[in-house]
Write a protein that holds these residues in place. Structure first.
Motif, PDB file in Angstrom:
ATOM      1  N   UNK A  38      -4.140  -4.331  -3.205  1.00  0.00           N
ATOM      2  CA  UNK A  38      -5.513  -4.637  -2.810  1.00  0.00           C
ATOM      3  C   UNK A  38      -6.178  -5.510  -3.878  1.00  0.00           C
ATOM      4  N   UNK A  39      -7.251  -6.211  -3.496  1.00  0.00           N
ATOM      5  CA  UNK A  39      -7.993  -7.016  -4.476  1.00  0.00           C
ATOM      6  C   UNK A  39      -8.415  -6.171  -5.687  1.00  0.00           C
ATOM      7  N   UNK A  40      -8.458  -6.801  -6.815  1.00  0.00           N
ATOM      8  CA  UNK A  40      -8.798  -6.183  -8.113  1.00  0.00           C
ATOM      9  C   UNK A  40      -7.783  -5.112  -8.504  1.00  0.00           C
ATOM     10  N   UNK A  41      -6.632  -5.123  -7.852  1.00  0.00           N
ATOM     11  CA  UNK A  41      -5.545  -4.179  -8.152  1.00  0.00           C
ATOM     12  C   UNK A  41      -6.016  -2.727  -8.098  1.00  0.00           C
ATOM     13  N   UNK A  42      -6.880  -2.456  -7.130  1.00  0.00           N
ATOM     14  CA  UNK A  42      -7.394  -1.104  -6.950  1.00  0.00           C
ATOM     15  C   UNK A  42      -6.271  -0.163  -6.556  1.00  0.00           C
ATOM     16  N   UNK A  43      -5.425  -0.619  -5.593  1.00  0.00           N
ATOM     17  CA  UNK A  43      -4.343   0.211  -5.106  1.00  0.00           C
ATOM     18  C   UNK A  43      -3.209  -0.693  -4.632  1.00  0.00           C
ATOM     19  N   UNK A  55       4.858   4.716  -0.713  1.00  0.00           N
ATOM     20  CA  UNK A  55       4.341   4.720  -2.080  1.00  0.00           C
ATOM     21  C   UNK A  55       2.885   4.293  -2.094  1.00  0.00           C
ATOM     22  N   UNK A  56       2.100   4.997  -2.898  1.00  0.00           N
ATOM     23  CA  UNK A  56       0.715   4.632  -3.182  1.00  0.00           C
ATOM     24  C   UNK A  56       0.577   4.674  -4.688  1.00  0.00           C
ATOM     25  N   UNK A  57       0.137   3.553  -5.242  1.00  0.00           N
ATOM     26  CA  UNK A  57       0.030   3.455  -6.695  1.00  0.00           C
ATOM     27  C   UNK A  57      -1.341   2.889  -7.048  1.00  0.00           C
ATOM     28  N   UNK A  58      -1.888   3.377  -8.134  1.00  0.00           N
ATOM     29  CA  UNK A  58      -3.165   2.876  -8.633  1.00  0.00           C
ATOM     30  C   UNK A  58      -2.886   2.188  -9.964  1.00  0.00           C
ATOM     31  N   UNK A  59      -2.588   0.869  -9.923  1.00  0.00           N
ATOM     32  CA  UNK A  59      -2.152   0.171 -11.134  1.00  0.00           C
ATOM     33  C   UNK A  59      -3.219   0.044 -12.214  1.00  0.00           C
ATOM     34  N   UNK A  60      -4.471   0.164 -11.845  1.00  0.00           N
ATOM     35  CA  UNK A  60      -5.553   0.106 -12.835  1.00  0.00           C
ATOM     36  C   UNK A  60      -6.494   1.278 -12.576  1.00  0.00           C
ATOM     37  N   UNK A  61      -7.480   1.391 -13.397  1.00  0.00           N
ATOM     38  CA  UNK A  61      -8.483   2.445 -13.208  1.00  0.00           C
ATOM     39  C   UNK A  61      -9.638   1.996 -12.320  1.00  0.00           C
ATOM     40  N   UNK A  62      -9.484   0.852 -11.642  1.00  0.00           N
ATOM     41  CA  UNK A  62     -10.579   0.311 -10.838  1.00  0.00           C
ATOM     42  C   UNK A  62     -11.025   1.278  -9.740  1.00  0.00           C
ATOM     43  N   UNK A  63     -10.134   2.107  -9.266  1.00  0.00           N
ATOM     44  CA  UNK A  63     -10.494   3.038  -8.186  1.00  0.00           C
ATOM     45  C   UNK A  63     -11.532   4.059  -8.643  1.00  0.00           C
ATOM     46  N   UNK A  73     -11.474   2.968   2.660  1.00  0.00           N
ATOM     47  CA  UNK A  73     -11.411   1.714   3.423  1.00  0.00           C
ATOM     48  C   UNK A  73     -10.387   0.752   2.817  1.00  0.00           C
ATOM     49  N   UNK A  74     -10.359   0.658   1.514  1.00  0.00           N
ATOM     50  CA  UNK A  74      -9.382  -0.218   0.858  1.00  0.00           C
ATOM     51  C   UNK A  74      -7.962   0.285   1.111  1.00  0.00           C
ATOM     52  N   UNK A  75      -7.774   1.588   1.071  1.00  0.00           N
ATOM     53  CA  UNK A  75      -6.457   2.156   1.365  1.00  0.00           C
ATOM     54  C   UNK A  75      -6.025   1.853   2.803  1.00  0.00           C
ATOM     55  N   UNK A  76      -6.935   2.071   3.752  1.00  0.00           N
ATOM     56  CA  UNK A  76      -6.603   1.794   5.159  1.00  0.00           C
ATOM     57  C   UNK A  76      -6.237   0.329   5.362  1.00  0.00           C
ATOM     58  N   UNK A  77      -6.992  -0.563   4.759  1.00  0.00           N
ATOM     59  CA  UNK A  77      -6.729  -1.995   4.900  1.00  0.00           C
ATOM     60  C   UNK A  77      -5.391  -2.367   4.271  1.00  0.00           C
ATOM     61  N   UNK A  78      -5.127  -1.857   3.076  1.00  0.00           N
ATOM     62  CA  UNK A  78      -3.866  -2.164   2.400  1.00  0.00           C
ATOM     63  C   UNK A  78      -2.673  -1.627   3.197  1.00  0.00           C
ATOM     64  N   UNK A  79      -2.802  -0.427   3.735  1.00  0.00           N
ATOM     65  CA  UNK A  79      -1.713   0.157   4.538  1.00  0.00           C
ATOM     66  C   UNK A  79      -1.484  -0.680   5.797  1.00  0.00           C
TER      67      UNK A  79
END
Length: 145
Positions: A38-43, A55-63, A73-79
């Motif tokens: 997702x944008x800003x590497x949220x997920x 797999x679901x990963x949170x590469x940064x602490x942006x979440x 919403x970001x999770x649903x869109x990314x999926x």
């Protein structure tokens, strides 16, 4: 071996080849997946062609700076995006056996117009049409209703 036996052997060989191709395509589909970040590497999510989230990963602490609703919403869109990409991979396989230029992704997502595959009124064979129009013929050639 007679011509008849050779033809049967050729048909069996063709069948085995097609069956092998189907098995290989199934194996390849089962291995397909896509990963979307997702944008800003949220997920980052990975989804298989069968729609399974693997797999679901949170590469940064942006979440952490998001509300639960925003994160959801970001999770649903990314999926959804990952699933669409995985299905695009399935479409890229050679599916010459699907009628009417159907794409597997359209069938799997329900967006294919399967009703367009059949006419609203069936087109009967000539003999059936004649029977419907004229009734059952008798053996003498005259029609009886």
């Amino acid at each position: 071996m007679s011509g008849y036996e050779q033809e049967i052997e050729r048909l069996l060989a063709d069948y085995r080849t097609q069956r092998s191709q189907i098995d290989e395509n199934r194996r390849r589909i089962n291995e397909m997946s896509a990963t979307v970040t997702a944008p800003r590497k949220v997920v980052s999510v990975t989804v298989t062609a069968r729609g399974e989230v693997t797999e679901i990963d949170f590469p940064t602490g942006a979440f952490r700076r998001m509300t639960p609703k925003e994160l959801g919403e970001i999770l649903r869109t990314a999926i959804a995006d990952a699933r669409a990409q995985a299905l695009e991979q399935v479409d890229e396989l050679v599916f010459g056996d699907l009628p009417f230029q159907l794409k597997p992704s359209e069938v799997l997502t329900g967006s294919a117009d399967l009703g367009a595959l059949l006419p609203t009124e069936p087109q009967p064979a000539d003999g059936v049409r004649e029977y419907l129009d004229n009734g059952v013929p008798n053996r003498g050639g005259d029609r009886r209703d």
